[in-house]
Design an enzyme around this catalytic site. Structure first.
Site, PDB file in Angstrom:
ATOM      1  N   ASP A 191       0.857  -1.189   0.000  1.00 37.68           N
ATOM      2  CA  ASP A 191       0.000   0.000   0.000  1.00 37.68           C
ATOM      3  C   ASP A 191       0.895   1.241   0.000  1.00 37.68           C
ATOM      4  O   ASP A 191       1.876   1.326   0.747  1.00 37.68           O
ATOM      5  CB  ASP A 191      -0.894  -0.003   1.245  1.00 37.68           C
ATOM      6  CG  ASP A 191      -1.949   1.076   1.171  1.00 37.68           C
ATOM      7  OD1 ASP A 191      -3.030   0.806   0.609  1.00 37.68           O
ATOM      8  OD2 ASP A 191      -1.665   2.199   1.652  1.00 37.68           O
ATOM      9  N   ILE A 192       0.555   2.208  -0.869  1.00 41.13           N
ATOM     10  CA  ILE A 192       1.364   3.434  -0.949  1.00 41.13           C
ATOM     11  C   ILE A 192       1.123   4.274   0.309  1.00 41.13           C
ATOM     12  O   ILE A 192      -0.023   4.467   0.728  1.00 41.13           O
ATOM     13  CB  ILE A 192       0.991   4.249  -2.204  1.00 41.13           C
ATOM     14  CG1 ILE A 192       1.288   3.415  -3.460  1.00 41.13           C
ATOM     15  CG2 ILE A 192       1.739   5.567  -2.249  1.00 41.13           C
ATOM     16  CD1 ILE A 192       0.900   4.083  -4.759  1.00 41.13           C
ATOM     17  N   GLU A 244      -4.858   2.223  -4.183  1.00 37.93           N
ATOM     18  CA  GLU A 244      -3.393   2.296  -4.167  1.00 37.93           C
ATOM     19  C   GLU A 244      -2.783   1.029  -3.573  1.00 37.93           C
ATOM     20  O   GLU A 244      -1.673   1.036  -3.069  1.00 37.93           O
ATOM     21  CB  GLU A 244      -2.915   3.553  -3.404  1.00 37.93           C
ATOM     22  CG  GLU A 244      -3.166   3.539  -1.907  1.00 37.93           C
ATOM     23  CD  GLU A 244      -4.503   4.158  -1.499  1.00 37.93           C
ATOM     24  OE1 GLU A 244      -5.473   4.066  -2.287  1.00 37.93           O
ATOM     25  OE2 GLU A 244      -4.573   4.717  -0.400  1.00 37.93           O
TER      26      GLU A 244
END
Lengths: 297, 268
Positions: free
Chosen positions: A172-173, A215
């Protein structure tokens, strides 16, 4: 029926020797079609078939004739005495060492076949393209959630028969919302594309990479244990650092790992359970300050 | 990724016969292991025989067909290697018809110790003309026409497969279908094999092959000329060329006794 009557048939009737391929006899229709003055043993079926037809004859027809004694409705290309190529349909039977050929020139039928072949090729190409598109995330061209789940199901079936370690890696960003808010959604999309490229560069051919949603990205590492997965994640953290942000910061990601245990693979919920495990690990990575990889043991 | 039993099923592997030495018989492009039926009676008393169908041919498991793998001859060679591994075979005698001579060469180079001796029946390492030094016999457009011809013939034969697709009610008819279709042109599988076979140029492998090799050619073969046999004989260090007094490309079907005799002498 005598020879004169055979000569009235509007098709090529000929007899050839299976081994030497030499023409033994034929009707006048065949004679004029092939431009034969007389049958002196020098003319063989090699001389009346196109090279492609010859390969087809040697690879398919002859073995079938030797085994079954007969071939029906075979599409071939004949060469006339003027060198013209004429599509034709042949029925062939084998009796002792002789092949009996009944050949009908079939230009119109060939055009229809060509249309059918083209139509099928068109349909196949479209189906392939559509299938490809239904599997990909349009922005990043990574696998989408559905395709990854389908492929992962196949891997699980495979490792049920012979266990190979598999790890799921959920990525996950960090701070993606502020990136979108501060630099715009188009910029956010660019970041997703760049990260996709990084992930594709890190994995092997046997691994799966998907955009899991928003994301979030999911990797399936085939034949990789937890140590292998951690070293992959180290490489991801390092490569992601090269993605610069406009505020002079670098992109970072948080990662959760789940390793699919041998004792769990018979569980019908094995995929969703392991994704849940990876998600919990990701949550811990986020809670512990982001930009790191965690595993829940 | 396959288990041993899966490989046996995947490649429709059959084994039988007597003797110490194992012969692996590999069919060429077009048909399947039933091509060997004529030759087997001459060999099975003295040798162990292993027969198989390449994936995409005969009664192999078509679901195992991987377009990428089977678009190159080394993909087919992998079938050979995996079958040997599954049966725990090494030091075998590999007998390959036509393109399988080249496939055997791939396997022998890739896996030293797997193949003790190679016997190639009507082989060609390159069917294309590559002037000025090499004449394989065919131009690229001939081979493109072949692909087209296969497509058209599959359309023509589509009805042959109908009972299989419809789930057959009559066992005899079913068997008959299989008999008729042992050379199948199903374009999905046959076209990649045709392209892999006829667009390959594996002449560069010939000098790398250290395995003792017997090249059996016929006097008159429209697919693999005697010149091609001589070319191979010159390029393969430990090779022997025998041009049999016979014609055509399917020597093992038309003159099995002569072929068996040559095999027997070569193996000693």
């Amino acid at each position: 029926m005598n020879q004169v009557e055979f000569d009235h048939f509007p098709c090529l009737l000929l007899v050839s020797h299976i081994e030497t391929t030499h023409l033994l006899t034929c009707n006048t229709y065949a004679e004029s079609f092939l431009g034969l003055q007389s049958i002196d043993g020098s003319f063989g079926i090699n001389d009346m078939l196109s090279k492609a037809s010859l390969i087809f004859y040697e690879s398919y027809l002859k073995p079938i004739l030797l085994s079954n004694g007969m071939c029906k409705e075979v599409q071939l290309t004949l060469l006339t005495h003027t060198g013209e190529r004429v599509p034709a349909v042949a029925h062939i039977t084998l009796k002792e060492a002789a092949l009996y050929w009944a050949i009908y020139p079939a230009q119109e039928r060939d055009k229809l076949y060509q249309e059918l072949v083209s139509a099928r090729e068109n349909l196949e190409a479209k189906t392939e393209e559509l299938t490809r598109l239904t599997r990909l995330d349009p922005l990043t061209s990574l696998l989408n959630r559905r395709a990854l789940t389908a492929d992962l199901n196949k891997i699980i079936t495979l490792i049920k028969r012979k266990y190979v370690p598999v790890c799921l890696v959920l990525i996950d960003i960090d701070f993606f919302k502020p990136i979108n808010d501060n630099f715009g959604h188009e910029y956010g999309d660019e970041v997703l594309i760049k990260l996709a490229a990084v992930l594709k560069g890190v994995v092997r051919e046997s691994d799966l990479v998907a955009r899991w949603g928003g994301e979030e990205f999911l990797l399936v590492l085939y034949n990789a244990n937890v140590d292998d997965a951690f070293s992959y994640c180290d490489r991801i953290h390092e490569a992601v650092r090269d993605i610069d942000l406009p505020d002079n910061k670098h992109l970072t990601v948080s990662i959760g790992i789940a390793n699919v245990k041998q004792e769990d693979i018979s569980d019908s919920e094995v995929i969703s359970k392991n994704i849940h495990v990876a998600d919990s690990a990701l949550y811990i990575a986020k809670k512990s300050g982001r930009n790191q990889t965690q595993l829940v043991s | 990724m396959y288990l041993e039993t899966d490989i046996i099923k995947r490649n429709n592997v059959r084994f039988f016969g007597n003797g110490e030495v194992t012969l692996l018989l590999a069919h060429g492009f077009g048909c399947d292991q039933r091509m060997w039926d004529h030759l087997i009676p001459y060999l099975e008393n003295d040798y162990k025989i292993v027969l198989f169908d390449y994936v995409g041919c005969g009664q192999s498991d078509l679901s195992a067909f991987d377009k990428k793998r089977y678009s190159k001859l080394c993909g087919y060679a992998k079938d050979v290697e995996e079958i040997c591994d599954a049966l725990e075979l090494s030091n075998i005698i590999f007998i390959g018809h036509s393109v399988s001579g080249t496939i055997g060469m791939h396997a022998a180079i890739e896996r030293p110790g797997l193949i003790n001796k190679l016997i190639m029946i009507c082989p060609s390492p390159c069917f294309l003309n590559v002037p000025p030094d090499y004449m394989g016999g065919f131009e690229k457009q001939d081979l493109e026409e072949l692909i087209n011809l296969m497509d058209k013939n599959y359309l023509g034969w589509a009805n042959y497969f109908a009972p299989i697709v419809m789930g057959k009610g009559n066992d005899d008819a079913f068997t008959q279908e299989l008999e008729n279709s042992f050379c199948s042109t199903d374009p999905g599988y046959a076209k990649p094999f045709a392209k892999a076979t006829f667009f390959a140029d594996d002449r560069y492998l010939l000098p790398k092959l250290g395995t003792p090799t017997l090249i059996l050619q016929s006097q008159d073969d429209s697919l693999a000329s005697v010149e091609v046999g001589r070319y191979m004989n010159k390029a393969i260090e430990h090779s022997e060329l025998i041009v049999l007094e016979a014609k055509g490309h399917c020597l093992h079907m038309t003159t099995p006794e002569q072929v068996a005799c040559a095999i027997g002498e070569f193996l000693g």
